[in-house]
Scaffold this motif. Structure first.
Motif, PDB file in Angstrom:
ATOM      1  N   LYS A 198       0.986  -1.100   0.169  1.00 12.59           N
ATOM      2  CA  LYS A 198      -0.035   0.040   0.074  1.00 12.59           C
ATOM      3  C   LYS A 198       0.812   1.100  -0.136  1.00 12.59           C
ATOM      4  CE  LYS A 198      -3.719  -2.508   2.353  1.00 12.59           C
ATOM      5  NZ  LYS A 198      -4.426  -2.408   3.607  1.00 12.59           N
ATOM      6  N   GLU A 199       0.590   2.442  -0.759  1.00 15.25           N
ATOM      7  CA  GLU A 199       1.333   3.536  -0.911  1.00 15.25           C
ATOM      8  C   GLU A 199       1.197   4.332   0.490  1.00 15.25           C
ATOM      9  OE1 GLU A 199       1.488   7.497  -3.825  1.00 15.25           O
ATOM     10  OE2 GLU A 199      -0.436   6.001  -3.893  1.00 15.25           O
ATOM     11  N   ASN A 200       2.504   4.647   0.928  1.00 13.76           N
ATOM     12  CA  ASN A 200       2.716   5.625   2.087  1.00 13.76           C
ATOM     13  C   ASN A 200       2.578   4.633   3.298  1.00 13.76           C
ATOM     14  OD1 ASN A 200       3.243   7.753   0.471  1.00 13.76           O
ATOM     15  ND2 ASN A 200       1.043   8.250   0.306  1.00 13.76           N
ATOM     16  N   ILE A 201       2.383   3.455   3.351  1.00 11.93           N
ATOM     17  CA  ILE A 201       2.243   2.728   4.474  1.00 11.93           C
ATOM     18  C   ILE A 201       3.347   1.917   4.842  1.00 11.93           C
ATOM     19  CG2 ILE A 201       0.734   0.977   5.757  1.00 11.93           C
ATOM     20  CD1 ILE A 201      -0.988   3.357   5.221  1.00 11.93           C
ATOM     21  N   TYR A 202       3.844   1.764   6.020  1.00 14.99           N
ATOM     22  CA  TYR A 202       5.137   1.031   6.202  1.00 14.99           C
ATOM     23  C   TYR A 202       5.081   0.449   7.524  1.00 14.99           C
ATOM     24  CZ  TYR A 202       7.128   4.459   3.012  1.00 14.99           C
ATOM     25  OH  TYR A 202       7.261   5.491   2.132  1.00 14.99           O
ATOM     26  N   TRP A 203       6.022  -0.671   7.652  1.00 19.21           N
ATOM     27  CA  TRP A 203       5.902  -1.589   8.778  1.00 19.21           C
ATOM     28  C   TRP A 203       7.132  -1.563   9.396  1.00 19.21           C
ATOM     29  CZ3 TRP A 203       9.015  -5.672   9.325  1.00 19.21           C
ATOM     30  CH2 TRP A 203       9.384  -6.379   7.973  1.00 19.21           C
ATOM     31  N   TYR A 204       7.186  -1.993  10.682  1.00 22.96           N
ATOM     32  CA  TYR A 204       8.556  -1.926  11.310  1.00 22.96           C
ATOM     33  C   TYR A 204       8.470  -2.841  12.693  1.00 22.96           C
ATOM     34  CZ  TYR A 204       6.360   1.346  14.662  1.00 22.96           C
ATOM     35  OH  TYR A 204       5.527   1.931  15.640  1.00 22.96           O
ATOM     36  N   TYR A 205       9.307  -3.051  13.530  1.00 26.51           N
ATOM     37  CA  TYR A 205       9.294  -4.077  14.678  1.00 26.51           C
ATOM     38  C   TYR A 205       9.681  -3.101  15.847  1.00 26.51           C
ATOM     39  CZ  TYR A 205       9.369  -8.157  12.087  1.00 26.51           C
ATOM     40  OH  TYR A 205       9.056  -9.237  11.294  1.00 26.51           O
ATOM     41  N   ASP A 206       8.568  -3.065  16.649  1.00 27.71           N
ATOM     42  CA  ASP A 206       8.702  -2.269  17.948  1.00 27.71           C
ATOM     43  C   ASP A 206       9.854  -2.731  18.926  1.00 27.71           C
ATOM     44  OD1 ASP A 206       7.316  -4.084  18.977  1.00 27.71           O
ATOM     45  OD2 ASP A 206       5.956  -2.805  19.831  1.00 27.71           O
ATOM     46  N   SER A 207      10.186  -2.268  20.053  1.00 20.98           N
ATOM     47  CA  SER A 207      11.013  -2.639  20.888  1.00 20.98           C
ATOM     48  C   SER A 207      10.852  -4.175  21.503  1.00 20.98           C
ATOM     49  CB  SER A 207      11.218  -1.712  22.252  1.00 20.98           C
ATOM     50  OG  SER A 207      10.129  -1.691  22.801  1.00 20.98           O
ATOM     51  N   ASN A 208       9.669  -4.406  21.511  1.00 28.06           N
ATOM     52  CA  ASN A 208       9.021  -5.755  22.118  1.00 28.06           C
ATOM     53  C   ASN A 208       8.831  -6.954  21.018  1.00 28.06           C
ATOM     54  OD1 ASN A 208       8.649  -4.906  24.736  1.00 28.06           O
ATOM     55  ND2 ASN A 208       6.488  -4.034  24.095  1.00 28.06           N
ATOM     56  N   LYS A 209       9.426  -6.549  19.579  1.00 27.03           N
ATOM     57  CA  LYS A 209       9.542  -7.527  18.585  1.00 27.03           C
ATOM     58  C   LYS A 209       8.311  -7.616  18.003  1.00 27.03           C
ATOM     59  CE  LYS A 209      14.076  -7.860  18.788  1.00 27.03           C
ATOM     60  NZ  LYS A 209      14.702  -6.892  17.982  1.00 27.03           N
ATOM     61  N   LYS A 210       7.075  -6.718  18.029  1.00 25.28           N
ATOM     62  CA  LYS A 210       6.001  -6.784  17.404  1.00 25.28           C
ATOM     63  C   LYS A 210       5.894  -6.031  16.387  1.00 25.28           C
ATOM     64  CE  LYS A 210       3.227  -7.426  21.922  1.00 25.28           C
ATOM     65  NZ  LYS A 210       2.313  -7.032  22.633  1.00 25.28           N
ATOM     66  N   LYS A 211       5.119  -6.425  15.411  1.00 24.27           N
ATOM     67  CA  LYS A 211       5.008  -5.993  14.012  1.00 24.27           C
ATOM     68  C   LYS A 211       4.038  -4.720  14.212  1.00 24.27           C
ATOM     69  CE  LYS A 211       4.540  -6.783   9.391  1.00 24.27           C
ATOM     70  NZ  LYS A 211       4.507  -8.007   8.247  1.00 24.27           N
ATOM     71  N   LYS A 212       4.815  -3.494  13.810  1.00 24.18           N
ATOM     72  CA  LYS A 212       3.883  -2.356  13.924  1.00 24.18           C
ATOM     73  C   LYS A 212       3.734  -1.647  12.558  1.00 24.18           C
ATOM     74  CE  LYS A 212       2.926  -1.939  18.455  1.00 24.18           C
ATOM     75  NZ  LYS A 212       1.490  -1.699  19.059  1.00 24.18           N
ATOM     76  N   TYR A 213       2.750  -0.623  12.184  1.00 24.39           N
ATOM     77  CA  TYR A 213       2.384  -0.068  11.197  1.00 24.39           C
ATOM     78  C   TYR A 213       2.562   1.418  11.353  1.00 24.39           C
ATOM     79  CZ  TYR A 213       1.317  -4.532   9.152  1.00 24.39           C
ATOM     80  OH  TYR A 213       1.258  -5.932   8.975  1.00 24.39           O
ATOM     81  N   ALA A 214       2.896   2.221  10.142  1.00 24.40           N
ATOM     82  CA  ALA A 214       3.203   3.570  10.209  1.00 24.40           C
ATOM     83  C   ALA A 214       2.647   4.140   8.892  1.00 24.40           C
ATOM     84  CB  ALA A 214       4.476   3.966  10.630  1.00 24.40           C
ATOM     85  N   TYR A 215       2.500   5.453   8.828  1.00 23.21           N
ATOM     86  CA  TYR A 215       2.431   6.084   7.677  1.00 23.21           C
ATOM     87  C   TYR A 215       3.335   7.231   7.555  1.00 23.21           C
ATOM     88  CZ  TYR A 215      -0.598   9.530   9.732  1.00 23.21           C
ATOM     89  OH  TYR A 215      -1.072  10.700  10.464  1.00 23.21           O
ATOM     90  N   ARG A 216       3.635   7.693   6.285  1.00 22.58           N
ATOM     91  CA  ARG A 216       4.442   8.783   5.919  1.00 22.58           C
ATOM     92  C   ARG A 216       3.666   9.537   4.734  1.00 22.58           C
ATOM     93  NH1 ARG A 216      10.817   7.701   4.754  1.00 22.58           N
ATOM     94  NH2 ARG A 216      10.471   9.860   4.872  1.00 22.58           N
TER      95      ARG A 216
END
Length: 116
Positions: free
Chosen positions: A11-29
């Motif tokens: 998806k355009e402008n949507i990103y994912w990353y791992y937080d400090s607890n190794k859970k998959k989280k999402y973000a937008y730019r």
């Protein structure tokens, strides 16, 4: 603070990353141009699903496209800044000496007492 590596999704402008607890989280730019044609970017992280991030991004795009880029860019603004934006938007609808009267009220009463 370490900057998180954002990985793109389909998806355009949507990103994912791992937080400090190794859970998959999402973000937008979201990159956009404000009313003075200066390029701006709004980011937000810590969404649990990509759908949540996409909904928030859609709301942001709606606000920007409806002319609310000042609101988006200035989320932590003071009352004085907000009153100036309000005055600029409303003065075209006022006739006669109303803009001058409103400006005097803003400068004499609102900004000195509750503007900061």
């Amino acid at each position: 603070m370490v900057r998180k590596k954002l990985n793109s999704t389909k998806k355009e402008n949507i990103y994912w990353y791992y937080d400090s607890n190794k859970k998959k989280k999402y973000a937008y730019r979201y990159k956009f141009y404000d009313h003075t044609l200066v390029r701006r970017e709004k980011t937000k992280q810590n969404f649990n699903t990509s759908i949540e991030a996409e909904k928030a991004l859609t709301a942001l795009k709606t606000t920007v496209l409806n002319g609310g880029e000042k609101i988006i860019f200035n989320e932590n603004m003071t009352i004085a800044q907000w009153v100036d934006i309000y005055f600029d938007r409303k003065k075209s609808k006022w006739k006669g000496i109303s803009p001058k009267t409103y400006r005097n009220v803003i400068e004499i009463y609102i900004k000195p007492y509750i503007g900061r």
